[in-house]
Design a protein around this motif. Structure first.
Motif, PDB file in Angstrom:
ATOM      1  N   SER A 113       0.823  -1.209   0.000  1.00 35.79           N
ATOM      2  CA  SER A 113       0.000   0.000   0.000  1.00 35.79           C
ATOM      3  C   SER A 113       0.858   1.260   0.000  1.00 35.79           C
ATOM      4  O   SER A 113       0.551   2.237  -0.682  1.00 35.79           O
ATOM      5  N   SER A 114       1.955   1.230   0.741  1.00 38.16           N
ATOM      6  CA  SER A 114       2.866   2.371   0.741  1.00 38.16           C
ATOM      7  C   SER A 114       3.542   2.526  -0.618  1.00 38.16           C
ATOM      8  O   SER A 114       3.684   3.635  -1.132  1.00 38.16           O
ATOM      9  N   ALA A 117       1.131   4.201  -3.042  1.00 39.95           N
ATOM     10  CA  ALA A 117       0.770   5.594  -2.752  1.00 39.95           C
ATOM     11  C   ALA A 117       1.962   6.539  -2.734  1.00 39.95           C
ATOM     12  O   ALA A 117       1.783   7.754  -2.800  1.00 39.95           O
ATOM     13  N   THR A 118       3.175   6.010  -2.651  1.00 37.07           N
ATOM     14  CA  THR A 118       4.350   6.877  -2.540  1.00 37.07           C
ATOM     15  C   THR A 118       4.561   7.706  -3.796  1.00 37.07           C
ATOM     16  O   THR A 118       4.911   8.902  -3.714  1.00 37.07           O
ATOM     17  N   TRP A 475      -1.217   4.418   3.132  1.00 36.99           N
ATOM     18  CA  TRP A 475      -1.611   4.902   1.810  1.00 36.99           C
ATOM     19  C   TRP A 475      -2.636   6.027   1.908  1.00 36.99           C
ATOM     20  O   TRP A 475      -2.630   6.956   1.080  1.00 36.99           O
ATOM     21  N   PRO A 510      -5.293   0.398  -2.401  1.00 35.00           N
ATOM     22  CA  PRO A 510      -4.232  -0.417  -2.997  1.00 35.00           C
ATOM     23  C   PRO A 510      -4.665  -1.826  -3.384  1.00 35.00           C
ATOM     24  O   PRO A 510      -4.132  -2.393  -4.329  1.00 35.00           O
TER      25      PRO A 510
END
Length: 765
Positions: A113-114, A117-118, A475, A510
């Motif tokens: 998820s990170s 979204a990063t 996220w 995500p």
């Protein structure tokens, strides 16, 4: 959360071990290995039990906090988002887009998820001053993959389950469970290797946990691995042992590599490396004559002054002896979510040196500057000076060289925000901390480490616990900040089309993107249906991504490698939910030439940047060693992973593991005593720590473990502070880098060691 057994992937290291978590009355009752996990097969290491400690830790932040004159104060999410967005926007407006720095820590690679979204967040920040753990870790491997195979994350992985000879240089998979080689239960796999008549050879400055299991072990002087490997290349040519099949028709510049190796016969490097010429020849011959063999290098060879050239030569040795893309050799994975193919479809294979850092002139890689120059960019005035800083799941004060200087730099920022759920040695400098949910409170899919696994598998884990209404996933935090920054940049309001895109992105989350990636991947469902899902459910989401973002390649996946047609089909998020222990997708398969992404479809054996560095390597042959010089190396323990697990009481209990390892000869010469205290110094940087005398160390080499140093004021991790240890990065210089890639030199820096007088005290934080 319902009672019963729940199956997940442990996220605490690269191994992706399957765990079975027993829940009773809403709490974790036990954690054990999942016997049905196709990769780990019931194995877990001691770190897995820390999942409970991390989830239940009362010191883990649950709400945003703001630093005040009297301490940390909880604030509401909307206020936190508003303040952070306005501060970052104001900094950018006043000082330019590069006045904001961003650091991404290691845990991001374990978090799908990170990862998803990063990129929108980084795009919204807009700064070129980006950093991550990459340049303190695997950057030389990424550069070699880019230069030789045409893609920065196309890593050859040891086919450990079918090899008959495993040569390990500078790695310790018994402690790490593999690194750039996702290999749970390495001990069990090693037993199987030996049972089928195979052997393991280890080369290292320390007799590691892995070395103690090897049939053959050789000490090597830190930083000289390139000499060893170049002499092995020399031997292959001299003894006419070049047999690169099956890659023979794909390689080019073989003669250039031969010419580069000429000045490095084994006799020329023996004294420098500490390995006899006959042994060097024997290593090359064993690799050449064993049909199923793999030569693997890792952290000890990556993070040194010749890290780039060493990694290149390791790849070359596997290619020259016919071990690339062969069963039992070094093979390429075919993961269910194929970021390599997706990136290639969108033109994102990687790039290097397109710009250079402002102060030291270090090259960027994939848009990031080396972490060793973060403090320079913060402390040095001028256009582009970093004045605001964002850290996401990272603790660079303990993980980057010269941590004291980085401490100084972070303390002088105009503004700092951290996305983290601990107040640690780095986040203590933040003005606001935004805590994401803990790992058991969110879903999990290993996008990165499935690309590095010794077997193709796929597994999805649903959230085990409800995080509660007043929490935010990472996220959600990153997308909210990105959305607000875009609004501020546009004067407070976005066009309707863009606003709808952001809302769709937030609603999709995500897991929807993971489902699309699975369906359109090599094992996915019908491509026509998947393409329809893509066009409808994620169209607006993809519009938010930069023009060349890797995920934009999704639309072209249906026209990819015809080898995909031979793979099993039907994979989707729904199917993974029905199989919580994961799905086995089979052993590694030969993948060339379809997996090559170089412009001419050839493997480049002699990239010019490496050939140029051979001159520096040759010059070092005639540089004498200092007779009283000690070289410092790091080390890792199976109960530890960088700096972020030391607040687990289960992992830090027992005897002190943060000690200075010294060979008996060096201890006698310096007057050091077992359990006594020693001062380790390099220039004006020094630490004081307990001595452990052992013949596991090569004479002339000392070792401090990586990731400790929890004695700084202002942290709120009481267990870690009670087992503070010493940070190796308080000794290491941030001025020493591999000039080819810009990687930090974490192994092989010279230090002086002397007895710590009774009146001496540790350096204050």
């Amino acid at each position: 959360m319902r009672n019963g057994t729940h199956y997940r992937t442990c996220h605490l290291c690269e191994a992706m071990c399957g765990v079975a978590i027993e829940v009773k009355e809403g709490r974790i009752a036990s954690i054990r290995g999942d016997d049905n996990d196709p990769l780990s097969r019931g194995h877990i290491c001691p770190k897995a039990v820390a999942l409970q400690d991390l989830h239940e830790d009362p010191e883990r932040l649950r709400k945003p906090v703001r630093k005040t004159a009297t301490g940390w104060q909880e604030i509401e999410w909307d206020e936190a988002f508003k303040t952070v967005a306005e501060k970052l926007h104001s900094t950018r407006t006043t000082h330019g887009r590069n006045s904001i720095g961003v650091y991404l820590g290691n845990p991001n690679a374990h978090n799908h998820s990170s990862l998803i979204a990063t990129m929108p967040f980084l795009r919204a920040v807009g700064s070129q001053n980006r950093f991550s753990a990459t340049s303190n870790d695997q950057l030389p491997h990424m550069l070699a993959s880019l230069e030789m195979f045409g893609h920065q994350v196309l890593f050859p992985i040891p086919d450990i389950d079918r090899t008959d000879l495993f040569i390990c240089i500078g790695g310790n998979p018994m402690a790490s469970n593999g690194s750039l080689m996702t290999v749970p239960d390495f001990r069990g796999r090693l037993k199987a290797l030996k049972k089928r008549g195979g052997k393991m050879i280890v080369v290292d400055p320390r007799r590691t946990e892995t070395a103690k299991q090897a049939e053959e072990f050789h000490f090597i002087r830190p930083g000289t691995d390139a000499f060893l490997l170049m002499a092995m290349v020399n031997t292959l040519f001299a003894d006419e042992l070049i047999h690169p099949s099956p890659a023979e028709q794909l390689i080019k510049d073989l003669d250039l590599l031969r010419l580069a190796s000429l000045p490095f016969p084994p006799e020329a490097v023996a004294e420098r490396t500490g390995i006899a010429a006959t042994t060097i020849r024997d290593l090359a011959q064993q690799l050449a004559h064993t049909p199923k063999a793999a030569l693997y290098t890792r952290m000890g060879t990556s993070t040194q002054t010749f890290g780039s050239i060493t990694t290149w030569l390791a790849y070359c040795l596997n290619i020259l002896t016919g071990k690339l893309d062969t069963v039992g050799g070094m093979m390429f994975t075919q993961p269910a979510i194929d970021l390599i193919a997706i990136g290639a479809m969108s033109g994102q294979r990687g790039h290097f040196g397109s710009r250079h850092s402002r102060v030291k002139g270090l090259p960027e890689f994939a848009g990031e500057y080396p972490s060793s120059t973060m403090a320079d960019e913060i402390l040095t005035p001028g256009d582009g000076q970093i004045r605001a800083f964002v850290t996401i799941a990272g603790n660079p004060v303990l993980s980057s060289p010269n941590g004291r200087r980085l401490d100084e730099a972070l303390s002088g920022l105009d503004f700092m925000v951290s996305v983290d759920y601990y107040i640690n040695e780095t986040t203590r400098h933040a003005d606001i901390i935004l805590p994401p949910t803990a790992v058991l409170e969110r879903s999990h899919y290993d996008i990165i480490f499935n690309m590095l696994a010794v077997r193709n598998v796929s597994k999805y884990s649903e959230a085990l616990f409800d995080a509660g209404p007043d929490s935010r996933h990472d996220w959600q935090i990153l997308l909210e900040l990105a959305h607000r920054l875009e609004k501020l940049r546009k004067g407070g309001k976005l066009p309707i089309r863009s606003e709808l895109g952001w809302q769709a992105f937030k609603r999709a989350g995500p897991d929807t993107i993971v489902d699309v990636l699975l369906r359109t991947g090599p094992y996915g469902t019908d491509t026509g249906r998947a393409r329809g899902v893509l066009e409808t459910a994620t169209k607006r989401v993809l519009e938010l991504l930069p023009k060349h973002h890797p995920l934009r390649g999704l639309a072209k996946l249906s026209s990819l490698n015809p080898q995909w047609q031979k793979l099993p089909k039907g994979l989707s998020l729904k199917r993974l939910k029905e199989n919580p222990s994961g799905i086995d997708l089979g052993a590694l398969r030969p993948a060339l030439p379809g997996r090559l992404f170089t412009r001419d479809g050839k493997i480049n054996l002699a990239p010019r940047r490496y050939l140029k560095d051979v001159e520096r390597l040759h010059q070092q042959l005639s540089v004498p060693d200092s007779p009283n010089e000690l070289l410092l190396i790091g080390r890792r323990h199976i109960r530890s992973n960088n700096s972020w697990m030391h607040n687990s009481h289960r992992l830090v209990k027992g005897k002190d593991r943060c000690t200075l390892l010294v060979h008996p000869d060096d201890a006698n010469r310096l007057g050091l005593k077992e359990g006594g205290r020693a001062e380790v110094r390099a220039d004006d940087r020094l630490v004081i720590m307990a001595v452990e005398i052992t013949d596991d160390m090569m004479p002339g080499v000392v070792s401090i473990p990586h990731g400790w140093g929890h004695d700084r004021e202002g942290t709120q991790q009481s267990t870690a502070a009670a087992h503070a240890g010493t940070s190796i990065n308080d000794v290491l210089s941030d001025q020493l880098t591999d000039p080819v890639a810009g990687t930090s030199v974490l192994n092989g820096q010279p230090v002086t060691v002397k007895v710590c007088e009774p009146e001496q005290q540790p350096v204050p934080a």
